[in-house]
Enzyme design. Structure first.
Site, PDB file in Angstrom:
ATOM      1  N   ARG A   1     -28.131 -16.942  14.813  1.00 36.22           N
ATOM      2  CA  ARG A   1     -27.382 -16.855  13.558  1.00 36.22           C
ATOM      3  C   ARG A   1     -27.923 -15.760  12.651  1.00 36.22           C
ATOM      4  NH1 ARG A   1     -28.783 -19.863   9.446  1.00 36.22           N
ATOM      5  NH2 ARG A   1     -29.292 -21.750  10.611  1.00 36.22           N
TER       6      ARG A   1
ATOM      7  N   TYR B   1      -3.543  -9.647  -1.773  1.00 40.12           N
ATOM      8  CA  TYR B   1      -3.168 -10.424  -0.586  1.00 40.12           C
ATOM      9  C   TYR B   1      -3.061 -11.899  -0.993  1.00 40.12           C
ATOM     10  CZ  TYR B   1      -3.896 -12.277   4.198  1.00 40.12           C
ATOM     11  OH  TYR B   1      -3.795 -12.928   5.391  1.00 40.12           O
TER      12      TYR B   1
ATOM     13  N   ASP C   1     -10.354  -4.673  -1.773  1.00 36.64           N
ATOM     14  CA  ASP C   1      -9.838  -4.912  -0.421  1.00 36.64           C
ATOM     15  C   ASP C   1      -9.238  -3.593   0.049  1.00 36.64           C
ATOM     16  OD1 ASP C   1      -8.236  -5.505   1.812  1.00 36.64           O
ATOM     17  OD2 ASP C   1      -7.858  -7.558   1.137  1.00 36.64           O
TER      18      ASP C   1
ATOM     19  N   LYS D   1      -7.092  -5.923  11.229  1.00 41.09           N
ATOM     20  CA  LYS D   1      -5.991  -4.968  11.199  1.00 41.09           C
ATOM     21  C   LYS D   1      -6.397  -3.689  11.944  1.00 41.09           C
ATOM     22  CE  LYS D   1      -4.111  -8.245   8.869  1.00 41.09           C
ATOM     23  NZ  LYS D   1      -4.329  -8.469   7.461  1.00 41.09           N
TER      24      LYS D   1
HETATM   25  C1  LIG Z   1      -4.733  -9.737   6.782  1.00 38.50           C
HETATM   26  C2  LIG Z   1      -5.376  -9.409   5.491  1.00 38.50           C
HETATM   27  C3  LIG Z   1      -6.503 -10.095   5.050  1.00 38.50           C
HETATM   28  C4  LIG Z   1      -7.063 -11.292   5.787  1.00 38.50           C
HETATM   29  O1  LIG Z   1      -7.449 -11.048   7.113  1.00 38.50           O
HETATM   30  P1  LIG Z   1      -7.492 -12.296   8.135  1.00 38.50           P
HETATM   31  O2  LIG Z   1      -8.276 -11.818   9.283  1.00 38.50           O
HETATM   32  O3  LIG Z   1      -6.072 -12.617   8.453  1.00 38.50           O
HETATM   33  O4  LIG Z   1      -8.163 -13.419   7.413  1.00 38.50           O
HETATM   34  C5  LIG Z   1      -7.083  -9.701   3.876  1.00 38.50           C
HETATM   35  N1  LIG Z   1      -6.581  -8.695   3.142  1.00 38.50           N
HETATM   36  C6  LIG Z   1      -5.480  -8.009   3.529  1.00 38.50           C
HETATM   37  C7  LIG Z   1      -4.974  -6.892   2.694  1.00 38.50           C
HETATM   38  C8  LIG Z   1      -4.847  -8.350   4.710  1.00 38.50           C
HETATM   39  O5  LIG Z   1      -3.736  -7.708   5.079  1.00 38.50           O
END
Ligand SMILES: *Cc1c(COP(=O)(O)O)cnc(C)c1O
Length: 403
Positions: A62, A115, A187, A212
């Site tokens: 961990r 988001y 973000d 993504k």
């Molecule tokens: C998809 C997304 C997230 C979250 O990612 P996950 O892996 O689905 O938890 C956070 N911020 C943005 C802008 C996103 O498009």
């Protein structure tokens, strides 16, 4: 995690070269190009003295793992901060980053275009922890200063908004935050550090849903948090105290995605612009929300601060009945109907921000659709959309005798 992980490339290399080199160490792994997947919880020490003195590079699964560390090292180079921690999803990156900064009694300024699940982190998790959130207009710019209270601790940004595509004035917000000593978080999933490097603009904490573009293959949930020297220590401690770990297989896939990120993004950018420009000429389309198009209200900010645009954008249709919009989307062959984005395959979703906005209103003037432009030939994507728009027109005409 070692303070100075191996495999660091020299500081003057371009980001494309860093993507190829960073976080790898073939010498350490018998010449194998990639850091192998190392599974394990227990790490043995040769003697009690070594065990108690923590002389080994790793002590417990961990607390550190070569595969995970390889990706952290690579991302640290690419983000240009003091260090990176990984989390099992983008949303957990958001929550861990916020929890590392905030405590009971604090006030958070959160962008209204964030988001949507990020809002639940604020409205549920942070609220219960005694943190109050105020949502602010993404276009607030330097006027954010007026929203800062004595107990405001942090300002959270997301630019562009991943459905509505408002561009935030990051330098103006960072300047207002700096005047009051506030922590800034962003973000940065849409741009990735290739197209926008938050730390270069003075942002303290840079978050990506690695799900993504880092993954790029729709086969992974992953979160990344990069922190500067001011915020890294508390981030790493909070991450450790919460017991957050990422599976070595997932870290491996993240590192594998990183190697091709630059070429994929270049293609996503080009194809998305081709499709966006085509859509903007269509009579069925009211507006295209893509910051790299000159008519976008945030275009000047995008041009000033960003080096590129990724493959996700939205467009607003001329007013049409829901059934017609649904028929349009249902008729598409190459665009899957699904959440997430950043993968090699194109996607489409209908959306309505008015369901959750609180500081601003969302009145786009027609039905809204978001597209993820994948790596297909854009000519094929355009042909698919053209067929779909014909279906939309036929349905609209059938439903509305005035059309
Ligand atoms: C998809 C997304 C997230 C979250 O990612 P996950 O892996 O689905 O938890 C956070 N911020 C943005 C802008 C996103 O498009």
């Amino acid at each position: 995690m070692a303070d100075q992980p191996e495999g660091e490339a020299s500081p003057h290399l371009s980001i494309e070269t860093e993507l190829v080199l960073a976080g790898r160490d073939p010498q350490r792994f018998d010449g194998f190009v990639n850091v192998p997947i190392v599974r394990g919880s227990t790490v043995l020490s040769p003697t009690v003295a070594d065990l108690e003195g923590h002389t080994g590079r790793y002590s417990y699964g961990r607390r550190g793992n070569p595969t995970v560390e390889g990706l952290e090292t690579a991302l640290t180079r690419i983000e240009g901060g003091a260090g990176v921690v990984l989390t099992p999803s983008g949303l957990s990156a958001v929550s861990v980053a916020l929890l590392s900064v905030l405590e009971a009694g604090d006030h958070l300024l959160m962008v209204d275009s964030a988001y949507q699940p990020t809002r639940r982190v604020c409205d549920e998790v942070l609220r219960r922890a005694g943190v109050e959130t105020t949502y602010y207009d993404p276009l607030v710019g330097a006027d954010i200063a007026a929203l800062i209270r004595p107990n405001t601790r942090a300002i959270y940004m997301e630019t562009p908004g991943s459905q509505s595509f408002e561009m935030q004035d990051v330098p103006a917000i960072v300047a207002a935050a700096a005047e009051r000593g506030l922590v800034t978080l962003i973000d940065n999933t849409w741009a990735t550090p290739l197209f926008f490097r938050p730390h270069d603009f003075g942002v303290d904490i840079s978050i990506q849903a690695g799900t993504k573009y880092i993954s790029g293959h729709s086969d992974l949930n992953l979160g990344t948090i990069s922190a500067n020297a001011r915020t890294y220590r508390r981030l790493r401690l909070t991450h450790g105290d919460l017991g957050i770990t990422v599976a070595p297989e997932d870290a491996f896939l993240g590192a594998r995605g990183l190697r091709t990120l630059a070429v994929r993004l270049a293609r996503h950018q080009e194809s998305a612009l081709t499709v966006a420009r085509w859509l903007s000429q269509r009579p069925e389309v009211l507006r295209v929300l893509h910051p790299a198009l000159p008519e976008h209200p945030g275009h000047a900010i995008w041009q000033r601060d960003f080096k590129g645009a990724s493959g996700l954008f939205s467009f607003i249709l001329q007013p049409a009945p829901k059934a017609a919009v649904d028929a349009f989307l249902d008729s598409l062959d190459l665009f899957g109907l699904g959440y997430s984005w950043g993968g090699f395959e194109s996607l489409a979703i209908p959306f309505d921000c008015s369901d959750y906005r609180s500081a601003t209103s969302w009145e786009p003037g027609g039905p809204a659709v978001r597209l993820n432009i994948g790596l297909e030939d854009p000519a094929d994507l355009i042909a698919d959309l053209e067929r779909g728009l014909a279906v939309l027109a036929a349905h609209s005409a059938a439903q509305d005798p005035l059309l």
